[in-house]
Motif scaffolding. Sequence first.
Motif, PDB file in Angstrom:
ATOM      1  N   UNK A  32      16.601  60.093 -16.099  1.00 63.15           N
ATOM      2  CA  UNK A  32      16.430  61.373 -15.410  1.00 63.15           C
ATOM      3  C   UNK A  32      16.735  61.206 -13.924  1.00 63.15           C
ATOM      4  N   UNK A  33      16.185  60.166 -13.355  1.00 65.21           N
ATOM      5  CA  UNK A  33      16.366  59.901 -11.917  1.00 65.21           C
ATOM      6  C   UNK A  33      17.838  59.695 -11.563  1.00 65.21           C
ATOM      7  N   UNK A  34      18.507  58.836 -12.364  1.00 68.28           N
ATOM      8  CA  UNK A  34      19.911  58.540 -12.080  1.00 68.28           C
ATOM      9  C   UNK A  34      20.809  59.719 -12.453  1.00 68.28           C
ATOM     10  N   UNK A  35      20.426  60.461 -13.485  1.00 70.28           N
ATOM     11  CA  UNK A  35      21.209  61.635 -13.854  1.00 70.28           C
ATOM     12  C   UNK A  35      21.197  62.684 -12.759  1.00 70.28           C
ATOM     13  N   UNK A  36      20.043  62.906 -12.167  1.00 75.51           N
ATOM     14  CA  UNK A  36      19.959  63.860 -11.063  1.00 75.51           C
ATOM     15  C   UNK A  36      20.781  63.386  -9.872  1.00 75.51           C
ATOM     16  N   UNK A  91      10.035  53.581 -16.061  1.00 77.12           N
ATOM     17  CA  UNK A  91       9.564  54.587 -15.104  1.00 77.12           C
ATOM     18  C   UNK A  91       9.697  54.056 -13.673  1.00 77.12           C
ATOM     19  N   UNK A  92      10.326  54.856 -12.838  1.00 77.36           N
ATOM     20  CA  UNK A  92      10.414  54.565 -11.403  1.00 77.36           C
ATOM     21  C   UNK A  92       9.927  55.805 -10.649  1.00 77.36           C
ATOM     22  N   UNK A  93       8.932  55.612  -9.819  1.00 79.43           N
ATOM     23  CA  UNK A  93       8.367  56.724  -9.030  1.00 79.43           C
ATOM     24  C   UNK A  93       8.034  57.922  -9.910  1.00 79.43           C
ATOM     25  N   UNK A 121      20.226  46.557 -13.613  1.00 85.20           N
ATOM     26  CA  UNK A 121      18.816  46.690 -13.962  1.00 85.20           C
ATOM     27  C   UNK A 121      18.242  45.283 -14.077  1.00 85.20           C
ATOM     28  N   UNK A 122      17.284  44.997 -13.215  1.00 85.58           N
ATOM     29  CA  UNK A 122      16.688  43.659 -13.198  1.00 85.58           C
ATOM     30  C   UNK A 122      17.776  42.573 -13.105  1.00 85.58           C
TER      31      UNK A 122
END
Length: 206
Positions: A24-28, A16-18, A48-49
């Motif tokens: 979902x975030x990167x897909x958008x 989860x980010x924000x 990632x990390x």
Amino acid sequence: MNSFVRNAPPNCLTNIIAGEQIFIRKGRSWKNEYELNGNANNFSWGTFEYQSRARLIVNQLSLVSISHCFYCDAKWVQYGHIKPEIDHYCPKTKRPFKAYYYPNLFLSCGSCNGYKGNKFSRNLLKFDSPNYSFDDYFFIDFESGKIRVRTDIPIENRYSARYTLTVLGINKDARPETRLEELANFESAANKELQRYNFRYFLERC
């Protein structure tokens, strides 16, 4: 071409980010970028990390198939002549929002990924579908090494089977001969541990 059961997605897609999962975030973000400029070459898995997200996804997908292509079942040597790739079952240009969605990501050899390219329709069989079974659609011609479509199935299933063979290039070029060569290697080998070989679905039905 056997059915398989998908495992859980890696953290690099689900953390989860924000308040949102990463996929979902990167897909958008990718959807907005692609719709703005239409350039698929701008797509990036990112990190990632401090690790390659693509490598983390490949590692997770490899656990499902024991490092075989989800489509043709070729097995690769990680640093050999066959490199694992990540294919978008539904192309990221047709469903940009699904670009990082784990159920849409398939471990692929370069050949299958190259044949498939940006081609897609709902008729493309999805081998992790609970309703899919190789023997419900196909049979093997051991004389030629080709995968054939069953003629005793409903016409819509025959169409899906033919479309899948064509899009993935399963019977193109020297691929049938390569399957027969692997069968000969398997039959003459002392060690018949199936996971060591390419085209397990082919070998186990001989």
